[in-house]
Write an enzyme that holds these catalytic residues in place. Structure first.
Site, short mmCIF file in Angstrom:
data_model
loop_
_atom_site.label_atom_id
_atom_site.label_comp_id
_atom_site.label_asym_id
_atom_site.label_seq_id
_atom_site.Cartn_x
_atom_site.Cartn_y
_atom_site.Cartn_z
N ARG A 1 0.78 -1.06 -0.29
CA ARG A 1 -0.10 -0.30 -0.10
C ARG A 1 1.17 0.89 0.39
O ARG A 1 0.89 2.30 -0.94
CB ARG A 1 -0.92 0.40 0.99
N LYS B 1 11.27 -1.50 6.43
CA LYS B 1 12.09 -1.90 8.03
C LYS B 1 10.43 -2.81 8.44
O LYS B 1 9.44 -1.82 8.66
CB LYS B 1 12.25 -1.12 9.31
N PRO B 2 10.73 -3.84 8.21
CA PRO B 2 9.27 -4.71 8.07
C PRO B 2 9.47 -4.46 10.13
O PRO B 2 10.48 -4.50 10.42
CB PRO B 2 9.31 -6.11 7.53
N ALA B 3 8.42 -5.66 10.30
CA ALA B 3 7.65 -5.58 11.94
C ALA B 3 9.03 -6.47 12.34
O ALA B 3 9.09 -7.82 11.26
CB ALA B 3 6.50 -5.76 11.97
N SER C 1 1.53 1.67 16.47
CA SER C 1 0.79 2.36 17.43
C SER C 1 1.04 4.16 17.44
O SER C 1 1.86 4.14 17.16
CB SER C 1 1.38 1.55 18.34
N THR C 2 0.72 4.75 18.16
CA THR C 2 0.03 5.43 18.10
C THR C 2 1.29 6.42 19.13
O THR C 2 2.17 7.20 18.17
CB THR C 2 -0.89 6.49 18.80
N GLY D 1 4.11 6.50 16.66
CA GLY D 1 3.97 7.73 15.68
C GLY D 1 5.26 8.52 16.24
O GLY D 1 5.25 9.59 15.60
N GLU E 1 -0.31 5.60 9.78
CA GLU E 1 -1.31 5.70 10.47
C GLU E 1 -1.42 4.95 11.22
O GLU E 1 -0.88 3.73 11.44
CB GLU E 1 -1.52 4.64 9.24
N ARG F 1 -12.08 -10.60 12.56
CA ARG F 1 -10.59 -11.06 10.86
C ARG F 1 -9.35 -10.64 11.77
O ARG F 1 -9.24 -9.78 12.62
CB ARG F 1 -11.72 -9.45 10.12
N CYS G 1 -6.03 -2.68 12.58
CA CYS G 1 -6.79 -1.40 13.34
C CYS G 1 -8.12 -0.45 13.25
O CYS G 1 -7.97 0.12 14.10
CB CYS G 1 -5.42 -0.35 12.57
N GLU H 1 -7.78 0.40 23.42
CA GLU H 1 -7.73 -0.49 22.05
C GLU H 1 -7.32 -1.88 22.67
O GLU H 1 -6.30 -2.12 22.66
CB GLU H 1 -6.79 -0.17 20.72
N SER I 1 -12.19 -1.67 3.79
CA SER I 1 -11.28 -1.13 3.08
C SER I 1 -11.21 -1.97 1.79
O SER I 1 -11.84 -2.78 1.38
CB SER I 1 -10.03 -2.21 3.84
#
Length: 491
Positions: free
Chosen positions: A169, A184-186, A241-242, A245, A262, A290, A296, A394, A454
């Site tokens: 995306r 950089k992936p998780a 996460s906020t 971010g 995001e 799901r 998120c 959350e 989505s």
């Protein structure tokens, strides 16, 4: 590599463990294990990148940008389309990798791969639709032009819950715009990113245009800081996460880098008295469970009007008991895989126990599953209040807490009382109410009589502390473009 069923199911041609930098596979001196959350078994060990490897990726992306920015939109489009085609040809193998490292059921993993590939297809088409403007000015001897140009090297930092789609995306838009990227992936799910790198290589994406630098949780803060502060980086795109971010935003501030974020959500799911209860319960099931509640945009707070409350709780409880099956994602018929790790299970358990201690009722589920240590039963709570943790935080797990409300104004006050606003859902058959609530909900995306919203064609993003910017859609590519005004005089 482990002989577990999930590891054995993986395609050896796509199972990469080295970093992908400058068109080559790079193996640093250290590595870290990737675990199957369903069994705890080690799938493989992956390159643990640090400052040195990141420096090489930054150099490779910077050099590649000088030529990639000048590649024609048509050629970029063709390459992205080839990458899309390869993803679709290898969708089963890519889905197995997701299920192995993320845990989600194969059906969902396949759905993610089709969704993820769709972004490459979409942005391959959008690459040829980057238009400028000619502006009419009052001076007869001048012409005013607006050009759109790529922002430069983009740092892409992605989460574990959609290990393929969160990459494509962002990367689809970036490459279509003419940017080069470093992903950089998780730490939990690097194998999907590296499999995408293998297919990008096969598609002919030029060296240095797409780079992947996996790292361990221990190295993540150092690597993240470098990728967000280096002078050659023009753009940071982050999903997570906020709290994280906000840290990255501080990094970006020092050199005023472009950012798109995001971040976390706390999605309300409102059911008004006029709603079709069967549709609302089905939508709630789809939205909440799901990926075992680990998305998120999952509904996190269920606000149900008093006239329909009991019927909705009864119907949702019946659907959960009938439709949801907990187990290993590779097993036939499983709809609920494991949570990503033990910490995630503890959070769900804490939210349930705290709510029950304050008077909430367990309608179904409520405890860890006997399937394995990272599994939790899909849980429905009633008699929930806004003071309970599950209504304030959350959960990111398979917990549906139901809060009864009286009036529309009360529901809106509860829904909008939080600091985040990613997605929101509501069910109503009243046309006037549909307009009012859709406009008043303080979220970036609204599902009206629909639990899944989505789509690659539609803008994805939030308001308030849920983020900055939009991904997907025709708007997504703008995040990677600068607007340049050119004034031509003396005509």
């Amino acid at each position: 590599m482990s002989s577990s069923a999930s590891a054995a199911a993986l395609s050896q041609s796509l199972l990469r463990s080295a970093a992908y930098v400058g068109g080559s596979w790079l193996r640093p001196s250290t590595s870290f294990p990737v675990l199957d959350p369903a069994t705890g078994a080690e799938l493989t060990k992956v390159a643990d990148c640090g400052p040195q490897e990141c420096g090489e990726a930054l150099r490779a992306a910077s050099v590649a940008f000088q030529t990639w920015r000048d590649v024609s939109a048509k050629e970029r489009s063709v390459l992205l389309r080839k990458w899309y085609d390869l993803m679709m040809e290898n969708k089963e193998d890519l889905a197995r990798i997701i299920t192995a490292e993320n845990g989600k059921p194969m059906k969902e993993a396949l759905g993610e791969i089709v969704y993820a590939a769709g972004f490459l297809e979409w942005f391959s088409e959008e690459a040829r639709r980057i238009y400028g403007d000619v502006i009419s000015v009052p001076m007869k001897d001048r012409r005013a032009l607006v050009l759109k140009q790529p922002v430069g090297v983009a740092t892409i930092i992605t989460p574990w819950n959609f290990p393929s789609a969160m990459i494509t995306r962002k990367v689809g838009a970036a490459l279509a715009a003419g940017c080069t990227v470093i992903v950089k992936p998780a730490e939990d799910t690097p194998l999907s990113a590296l499999a995408l790198a293998e297919l990008a290589h096969q598609a002919g994406i030029p060296a240095g245009v797409f780079n992947v630098v996996p790292c361990s949780r221990q190295n993540a803060p150092t690597v993240g800081e470098l990728l967000c502060t280096h002078p050659s980086v023009g753009k940071i795109s982050f999903t997570g996460s906020t709290a994280t971010g906000k840290i990255l935003l501080r990094y970006a501030a020092d050199s005023v880098k472009r950012v798109s974020m995001e971040l976390g959500g706390h999605a309300p799911f409102i059911v008004f008295d006029s709603a079709n209860v069967d549709q609302a319960a089905a939508g709630a099931l789809a939205s909440k469970f799901r990926n075992s509640g680990q998305t998120c945009v999952c509904s996190n707070r269920f606000l149900v009007q008093k006239g329909i409350h009991d019927a909705f709780v009864r119907k949702l409880s019946e659907l959960m008991s009938r439709e949801l099956r907990v187990g290993n994602g590779f097993a036939e018929g499983v709809t609920q895989g494991p949570l990503i790790n033990g910490k995630a299970v503890q959070k769900v358990e804490q939210h349930v126990s705290e709510a029950v201690s304050q008077g909430a009722h367990i309608e179904t589920g409520g405890k860890r599953s006997s399937v394995g240590k990272n599994f939790f039963e899909p849980t429905l709570l009633s008699n929930v209040t806004t003071k309970m943790l599950c209504a304030r935080e959350e959960t990111f797990g398979p917990l549906a807490p139901v809060i009864k409300f009286d009036t529309e104004e009360e529901a809106m006050a509860i829904a909008n009382s939080v600091s985040v606003g990613l997605a929101g859902y509501f069910y109503s058959q009243d046309p006037s109410q549909i307009w009012r609530v859709a406009e008043r909900l303080e979220v970036g995306m609204v599902g009206v009589n629909e639990g899944l919203l989505s789509s690659v064609e539609c803008p994805f993003g939030g308001v308030k502390q849920s983020g900055i910017g939009r991904e997907g859609s025709k708007y997504g590519i703008d995040e990677y473009l600068e607007i340049k005004y050119v004034c031509i005089g003396g005509l």
